[in-house]
Design an enzyme around this catalytic site. Structure first.
Site, PDB file in Angstrom:
ATOM      1  N   HIS A  32       9.587  10.898 -28.439  1.00 12.99           N
ATOM      2  CA  HIS A  32       8.038  11.609 -26.997  1.00 12.99           C
ATOM      3  C   HIS A  32       8.219  12.923 -27.547  1.00 12.99           C
ATOM      4  CE1 HIS A  32       5.126  12.736 -24.454  1.00 12.99           C
ATOM      5  NE2 HIS A  32       6.161  13.786 -23.998  1.00 12.99           N
ATOM      6  N   HIS A  82       0.599  13.472 -28.642  1.00  9.23           N
ATOM      7  CA  HIS A  82       0.339  12.411 -28.933  1.00  9.23           C
ATOM      8  C   HIS A  82      -0.159  11.495 -30.615  1.00  9.23           C
ATOM      9  CE1 HIS A  82      -0.199  12.252 -24.205  1.00  9.23           C
ATOM     10  NE2 HIS A  82       1.002  11.625 -24.035  1.00  9.23           N
ATOM     11  N   HIS A  98       0.536  18.650 -26.024  1.00  9.80           N
ATOM     12  CA  HIS A  98       0.412  17.516 -26.147  1.00  9.80           C
ATOM     13  C   HIS A  98      -0.484  17.021 -26.970  1.00  9.80           C
ATOM     14  CE1 HIS A  98       3.647  17.880 -23.393  1.00  9.80           C
ATOM     15  NE2 HIS A  98       3.734  17.010 -23.604  1.00  9.80           N
ATOM     16  N   ARG A 129       1.054  -0.987   0.236  1.00  9.59           N
ATOM     17  CA  ARG A 129      -0.432  -0.088   0.168  1.00  9.59           C
ATOM     18  C   ARG A 129       0.327   1.257   0.021  1.00  9.59           C
ATOM     19  NH1 ARG A 129      -3.750  -2.764   3.511  1.00  9.59           N
ATOM     20  NH2 ARG A 129      -5.240  -3.356   2.909  1.00  9.59           N
ATOM     21  N   GLU A 167      10.120  19.825 -23.952  1.00  8.09           N
ATOM     22  CA  GLU A 167       9.389  19.954 -22.837  1.00  8.09           C
ATOM     23  C   GLU A 167       9.570  21.235 -22.035  1.00  8.09           C
ATOM     24  OE1 GLU A 167       7.063  17.911 -21.565  1.00  8.09           O
ATOM     25  OE2 GLU A 167       7.119  16.215 -22.576  1.00  8.09           O
ATOM     26  N   LYS A 216       3.062  12.056 -10.831  1.00  9.01           N
ATOM     27  CA  LYS A 216       2.529  10.873 -12.256  1.00  9.01           C
ATOM     28  C   LYS A 216       3.479   9.323 -12.633  1.00  9.01           C
ATOM     29  CE  LYS A 216      -0.021  13.412 -14.839  1.00  9.01           C
ATOM     30  NZ  LYS A 216       0.003  14.473 -16.316  1.00  9.01           N
ATOM     31  N   LYS A 270       7.955  23.395 -13.875  1.00  5.56           N
ATOM     32  CA  LYS A 270       6.676  22.677 -13.737  1.00  5.56           C
ATOM     33  C   LYS A 270       6.182  22.432 -12.029  1.00  5.56           C
ATOM     34  CE  LYS A 270       5.400  17.743 -14.287  1.00  5.56           C
ATOM     35  NZ  LYS A 270       5.719  16.500 -15.019  1.00  5.56           N
ATOM     36  N   ARG A 279      -3.132  22.150 -14.132  1.00  2.48           N
ATOM     37  CA  ARG A 279      -2.010  22.374 -14.422  1.00  2.48           C
ATOM     38  C   ARG A 279      -1.868  21.519 -16.061  1.00  2.48           C
ATOM     39  NH1 ARG A 279       0.726  16.532 -10.750  1.00  2.48           N
ATOM     40  NH2 ARG A 279       2.117  15.988 -12.032  1.00  2.48           N
ATOM     41  N   ASN A 314      -0.065  20.937 -20.664  1.00  2.94           N
ATOM     42  CA  ASN A 314      -0.684  18.969 -21.609  1.00  2.94           C
ATOM     43  C   ASN A 314      -0.061  19.957 -22.794  1.00  2.94           C
ATOM     44  OD1 ASN A 314      -1.482  17.670 -19.965  1.00  2.94           O
ATOM     45  ND2 ASN A 314      -3.055  17.646 -20.371  1.00  2.94           N
ATOM     46  N   GLU A 343      -4.163  17.585 -11.834  1.00  7.55           N
ATOM     47  CA  GLU A 343      -4.884  18.035 -13.081  1.00  7.55           C
ATOM     48  C   GLU A 343      -6.498  18.002 -12.685  1.00  7.55           C
ATOM     49  OE1 GLU A 343      -2.224  15.598 -16.144  1.00  7.55           O
ATOM     50  OE2 GLU A 343      -4.196  16.317 -17.069  1.00  7.55           O
TER      51      GLU A 343
HETATM   52  N1  GLY Z   1       4.195  15.015 -18.154  1.00  9.73           N
HETATM   53  C1  GLY Z   1       2.103  16.624 -17.383  1.00  9.73           C
HETATM   54  C2  GLY Z   1       1.923  16.350 -16.064  1.00  9.73           C
HETATM   55  O1  GLY Z   1       3.244  15.848 -15.453  1.00  9.73           O
HETATM   56  O2  GLY Z   1       1.521  17.029 -15.857  1.00  9.73           O
END
Ligand code: GLY
Length: 352
Positions: A253, A238, A234, A109, A173, A131, A213, A227, A231, A223
């Protein structure tokens, strides 16, 4: 979500020793891929405390970012008697920090973990912001959790052995961070010379990028709102990435993000008034450094279809974009019609 500590390091061993001393743990594990095991592990193994670290090594690259690899990490942690008080270090690019972060978030956990990113993309993006996840059922990052590392140790020395394409991939980025933050930072990013990399300047730019960031993540860790600024580039990026992969011509990427920025800054110009001069300056920089992805108007439908699958979209399948009205002025939750998106692809084809 707790705030993570980001350390821009000049001496990775010394800083890792300090970080390890802050933690109390019963067992220490270090996750690498086959590449970072060879090239980067010896550099951090010299740190005091690391002699006890139990190495776990997984395959290189995104094909291994899957449930089988994750199960292998879980079972190694279990077999080696990891407990809830164990500590995991992830040493590698975004694949290692994403998968290792998710393994840490779920084992017993949740155990503490530290990220030591070794690629530029992981330094400025993947390893920061919590993330974590794996690919599943052919979908990227389909399964995951928000779970920040306790510490992220960033040492730009790792970049000296990184190839030019991977430097450029991470830099896309950084360019995105410049675009969402300020004209001043965006301009200094456009001045960077990839033919004669100044690692001192790069290190300073990385520091600023990570700070941008972190600032965004701190305001909106899950997000729900701002946040989404991250994007930018992206949604179409993507689609380019998947399109290239489906055509057995995978691209890094960050290259897909750079090309996505071209289209999404065009949409920003048309829909939210992003200045034409800044659009063209950014496009020129991307064209000079990233080249172009080959596609023609007969591929527009396929690209559009890929955009409708983006997990950022609402169920109604409207395509969601983050756009800019100026450098540093972000407009989240924007939509564009199919016609507008095709025009953006036309703009790409004409200018790139
Ligand atoms: N890669 C975008 C974020 O971490 O929200």
């Amino acid at each position: 979500m707790g705030k993570q500590e980001v350390i821009i390091s000049k001496n990775i061993c010394q800083d890792l020793e300090k970080v390890l001393a802050k933690h109390s743990y019963d067992k220490l594990f270090i996750l690498t891929d086959e590449h970072t095991k060879r090239c980067c592990l010896p550099l951090v193994q010299k740190a005091k405390g690391m002699e006890q670290a139990q190495p776990i090594s997984i395959g290189v690259e995104d094909v291994h970012k899957n449930i089988e690899t994750l199960a292998y990490v879980w079972s190694t942690l279990s077999k080696e008697e990891g407990t809830r008080h164990s500590l995991l270090i992830n040493l590698g690019g975004g694949m290692v920090t994403d998968l290792g972060g998710f393994a840490a978030a779920t084992f017993k956990r949740g155990i503490s973990y530290i990220n030591i990113p070794t690629t530029l993309l992981a330094m400025v993006d993947a390893s920061v912001g919590g993330k974590t996840g794996i690919n599943f059922n052919g979908l990227k990052n389909e399964i995951g959790a928000f779970a920040p590392a306790d510490q992220v140790l960033i040492d730009s020395e790792f970049l000296r052995t990184l190839d030019a394409e991977n430097i450029l991939s991470g830099y896309a980025e950084m360019l995105k961070h410049g675009l969402i933050r300020s004209t001043e930072h965006w301009s200094e990013l456009l001045r960077f010379d990839f033919n004669d990399i100044n690692y001192h300047t790069l290190r300073e730019l990385i520091g600023k990028s990570v700070e941008i960031k972190e600032g965004v993540v701190e305001m909106d860790p899950f997000e729900k709102g701002i946040r989404k600024a991250l994007n930018l580039g992206h949604t179409i990026g993507h689609a380019f990435e998947s399109f290239a992969l489906n055509n057995e011509n995978p691209v890094l990427h960050g290259y897909a993000v750079a090309w996505g920025l071209v289209c999404e800054l065009y949409l920003s110009h048309v829909k939210t008034g992003f200045p034409s001069s800044k659009l063209h300056q950014t496009v020129q920089f991307i064209k000079d450094n990233y080249g172009r992805l080959e596609f023609s108007c007969k591929h527009y439908e396929a690209l559009y279809e890929l955009m409708t699958h983006d997990k950022k979209n609402a169920p109604a399948k409207e395509i969601n974009f983050t756009l800019l009205s100026e450098v540093g002025q972000v407009c989240i939750n924007q939509t564009a019609t199919k016609k507008e998106i095709f025009e953006a692809l036309d703009f790409y084809s004409e200018t790139m």
